[in-house]
Design a protein around this motif. Structure first.
Motif, PDB file in Angstrom:
ATOM      1  N   GLY A 165      51.406  -2.850  30.440  1.00 38.84           N
ATOM      2  CA  GLY A 165      50.656  -2.911  29.183  1.00 38.84           C
ATOM      3  C   GLY A 165      49.242  -3.411  29.397  1.00 38.84           C
ATOM      4  O   GLY A 165      48.300  -2.978  28.720  1.00 38.84           O
ATOM      5  N   VAL A 166      49.065  -4.331  30.351  1.00 38.75           N
ATOM      6  CA  VAL A 166      47.723  -4.822  30.678  1.00 38.75           C
ATOM      7  C   VAL A 166      46.874  -3.695  31.248  1.00 38.75           C
ATOM      8  O   VAL A 166      45.681  -3.566  30.926  1.00 38.75           O
ATOM      9  N   VAL A 167      47.472  -2.857  32.095  1.00 35.28           N
ATOM     10  CA  VAL A 167      46.753  -1.695  32.629  1.00 35.28           C
ATOM     11  C   VAL A 167      46.226  -0.843  31.476  1.00 35.28           C
ATOM     12  O   VAL A 167      45.073  -0.398  31.483  1.00 35.28           O
ATOM     13  N   CYS A 168      47.080  -0.630  30.469  1.00 38.57           N
ATOM     14  CA  CYS A 168      46.691   0.193  29.315  1.00 38.57           C
ATOM     15  C   CYS A 168      45.586  -0.470  28.494  1.00 38.57           C
ATOM     16  O   CYS A 168      44.629   0.180  28.069  1.00 38.57           O
ATOM     17  N   ALA A 169      45.722  -1.787  28.261  1.00 31.48           N
ATOM     18  CA  ALA A 169      44.800  -2.492  27.371  1.00 31.48           C
ATOM     19  C   ALA A 169      43.423  -2.699  27.988  1.00 31.48           C
ATOM     20  O   ALA A 169      42.400  -2.564  27.307  1.00 31.48           O
ATOM     21  N   SER A 170      43.384  -3.039  29.289  1.00 27.68           N
ATOM     22  CA  SER A 170      42.091  -3.395  29.875  1.00 27.68           C
ATOM     23  C   SER A 170      41.812  -2.770  31.230  1.00 27.68           C
ATOM     24  O   SER A 170      40.655  -2.589  31.594  1.00 27.68           O
ATOM     25  N   GLY A 171      42.860  -2.417  31.981  1.00 26.45           N
ATOM     26  CA  GLY A 171      42.624  -1.875  33.309  1.00 26.45           C
ATOM     27  C   GLY A 171      41.991  -0.500  33.292  1.00 26.45           C
ATOM     28  O   GLY A 171      40.983  -0.246  33.964  1.00 26.45           O
ATOM     29  N   SER A 172      42.570   0.412  32.521  1.00 27.17           N
ATOM     30  CA  SER A 172      42.085   1.789  32.453  1.00 27.17           C
ATOM     31  C   SER A 172      41.096   2.031  31.319  1.00 27.17           C
ATOM     32  O   SER A 172      40.291   2.962  31.378  1.00 27.17           O
ATOM     33  N   SER A 173      41.161   1.204  30.291  1.00 26.85           N
ATOM     34  CA  SER A 173      40.424   1.490  29.057  1.00 26.85           C
ATOM     35  C   SER A 173      38.903   1.479  29.155  1.00 26.85           C
ATOM     36  O   SER A 173      38.248   2.084  28.297  1.00 26.85           O
ATOM     37  N   PRO A 174      38.265   0.818  30.152  1.00 31.29           N
ATOM     38  CA  PRO A 174      36.813   0.986  30.237  1.00 31.29           C
ATOM     39  C   PRO A 174      36.385   2.455  30.289  1.00 31.29           C
ATOM     40  O   PRO A 174      35.341   2.825  29.735  1.00 31.29           O
ATOM     41  N   ALA A 175      37.209   3.299  30.913  1.00 35.75           N
ATOM     42  CA  ALA A 175      36.876   4.728  30.962  1.00 35.75           C
ATOM     43  C   ALA A 175      36.806   5.322  29.561  1.00 35.75           C
ATOM     44  O   ALA A 175      35.927   6.141  29.254  1.00 35.75           O
ATOM     45  N   TYR A 176      37.733   4.894  28.680  1.00 38.29           N
ATOM     46  CA  TYR A 176      37.733   5.414  27.312  1.00 38.29           C
ATOM     47  C   TYR A 176      36.491   4.928  26.559  1.00 38.29           C
ATOM     48  O   TYR A 176      35.900   5.659  25.764  1.00 38.29           O
ATOM     49  N   VAL A 177      36.116   3.668  26.812  1.00 35.43           N
ATOM     50  CA  VAL A 177      34.936   3.111  26.149  1.00 35.43           C
ATOM     51  C   VAL A 177      33.682   3.856  26.589  1.00 35.43           C
ATOM     52  O   VAL A 177      32.810   4.163  25.768  1.00 35.43           O
ATOM     53  N   TYR A 178      33.596   4.175  27.887  1.00 31.71           N
ATOM     54  CA  TYR A 178      32.431   4.926  28.371  1.00 31.71           C
ATOM     55  C   TYR A 178      32.382   6.313  27.733  1.00 31.71           C
ATOM     56  O   TYR A 178      31.302   6.820  27.393  1.00 31.71           O
ATOM     57  N   MET A 179      33.557   6.925  27.565  1.00 31.56           N
ATOM     58  CA  MET A 179      33.610   8.231  26.889  1.00 31.56           C
ATOM     59  C   MET A 179      33.147   8.110  25.443  1.00 31.56           C
ATOM     60  O   MET A 179      32.427   8.977  24.927  1.00 31.56           O
ATOM     61  N   PHE A 180      33.566   7.024  24.773  1.00 33.84           N
ATOM     62  CA  PHE A 180      33.142   6.784  23.389  1.00 33.84           C
ATOM     63  C   PHE A 180      31.626   6.632  23.314  1.00 33.84           C
ATOM     64  O   PHE A 180      30.961   7.218  22.457  1.00 33.84           O
ATOM     65  N   ILE A 181      31.078   5.828  24.227  1.00 28.46           N
ATOM     66  CA  ILE A 181      29.622   5.611  24.250  1.00 28.46           C
ATOM     67  C   ILE A 181      28.896   6.928  24.472  1.00 28.46           C
ATOM     68  O   ILE A 181      27.915   7.251  23.781  1.00 28.46           O
ATOM     69  N   GLU A 182      29.386   7.707  25.435  1.00 28.06           N
ATOM     70  CA  GLU A 182      28.733   8.983  25.736  1.00 28.06           C
ATOM     71  C   GLU A 182      28.792   9.933  24.545  1.00 28.06           C
ATOM     72  O   GLU A 182      27.794  10.571  24.179  1.00 28.06           O
ATOM     73  N   ALA A 183      29.964  10.019  23.919  1.00 28.93           N
ATOM     74  CA  ALA A 183      30.133  10.945  22.795  1.00 28.93           C
ATOM     75  C   ALA A 183      29.291  10.529  21.592  1.00 28.93           C
ATOM     76  O   ALA A 183      28.643  11.373  20.945  1.00 28.93           O
ATOM     77  N   LEU A 184      29.287   9.222  21.284  1.00 31.71           N
ATOM     78  CA  LEU A 184      28.503   8.762  20.133  1.00 31.71           C
ATOM     79  C   LEU A 184      27.013   8.939  20.399  1.00 31.71           C
ATOM     80  O   LEU A 184      26.252   9.306  19.494  1.00 31.71           O
ATOM     81  N   ALA A 185      26.592   8.712  21.644  1.00 30.91           N
ATOM     82  CA  ALA A 185      25.186   8.934  22.000  1.00 30.91           C
ATOM     83  C   ALA A 185      24.838  10.410  21.880  1.00 30.91           C
ATOM     84  O   ALA A 185      23.738  10.758  21.423  1.00 30.91           O
TER      85      ALA A 185
END
Length: 266
Positions: A165-185
């Motif tokens: 669950g930690v992998v899901c919450a914080s280990g892998s999720s920076p990739a999703y945040v970067y995708m969010f930043i890129e898409a919103l930009a």
């Protein structure tokens, strides 16, 4: 003897080494990796000494960080099998590999910390979940473990059965945040904002929003509601996100990540 020995200098190992230098001296650290060019480059940049082999690195460190891909764990564990002792502490970063798995390869008397950091450690804002049997460690060793992980961000201790669950919450999720930043930009660029400014506007907003969650203690839903004026622009954007499955997409990503951690195949 050095305090910390990094086996592996990929993105995660490098980020953690750089972070550790915030709290420990370069003399406290040694590292190794397969590429001689990379060893020399990192050593020149950081002043940290490198070892020529995994065995040499483990032989010169009490805290041995396995910052390598899961698929090469068996080889690395074989390299250090005859080096580690009851005094050693092995820190594993591999998702899906348990403390029991490592003890089975190295010996039941070997002490293991299982950790899941993330790449924002490179800028001192990492988030790491760790699990270990505290009864096997002295108070001083526990303090050093906490100090080490806090040197490049924050740390929480969880039962080992929650590590996926930690992998899901914080280990892998920076990739999703970067995708969010890129898409919103991209959306901002569509309406005329220069790309450089769009990334700055969005990234700082993500940073500030995260800080609001951490520092105010408010529920994220409450903070979201505070931005949504009745009939306003934000609630219309939120409705569009819901209509297009924003939350569901993130939950599905978490499911896929969790299944991958646990070897679930569909």
């Amino acid at each position: 003897m050095n305090t910390f020995g990094f086996i592996g200098m990929g993105n995660m190992g490098y980020a953690m080494l750089k972070g550790a230098l915030n709290s420990f001296s370069k003399e406290d650290i040694i590292f190794t990796c397969p590429s001689s060019d990379r060893r020399e480059k990192i050593s020149e940049e950081t002043g940290v000494r490198f070892a020529e082999s995994n065995a040499e690195c483990a032989n010169n460190a009490k805290y041995i960080i396995l910052a390598v891909k899961p698929q090469v764990y068996d080889v690395v564990l074989k390299n250090i099998h005859d080096i580690v002792t009851e005094e050693s502490i092995v820190i594993s970063l591999a998702p899906g590999i348990t403390i029991t798995d490592i003890k089975r390869k190295l010996g039941d008397n070997i002490r293991v910390v299982r950790a899941m950091p993330n790449t924002p450690a490179l800028v001192g804002e990492g988030m790491t979940g760790i699990s270990y049997n505290t009864a096997e460690f002295s108070f001083e060793e526990r303090d050093i473990i906490e100090k080490f992980f806090n040197s490049f961000g924050k740390v929480v201790t969880v039962p080992e059965n929650l590590m996926s669950g930690v992998v899901c919450a914080s280990g892998s999720s920076p990739a999703y945040v970067y995708m969010f930043i890129e898409a919103l930009a991209d959306g901002a660029v569509k309406y005329g904002i220069p790309r450089k400014d769009a990334y700055k506007l969005v990234a700082q907003t993500v940073l500030g929003s995260a800080k609001m969650v951490l520092e105010t203690g408010e529920h994220p839903g409450k903070l979201k509601d505070n931005v949504c004026s009745p009939g306003g622009t934000t609630i219309k954007g939120v409705a569009a996100l819901e209509e297009n499955g924003f939350r569901n997409a993130l939950i599905k990503a978490t499911d896929a990540c969790f299944e991958a951690c646990n070897g679930v195949k569909k």
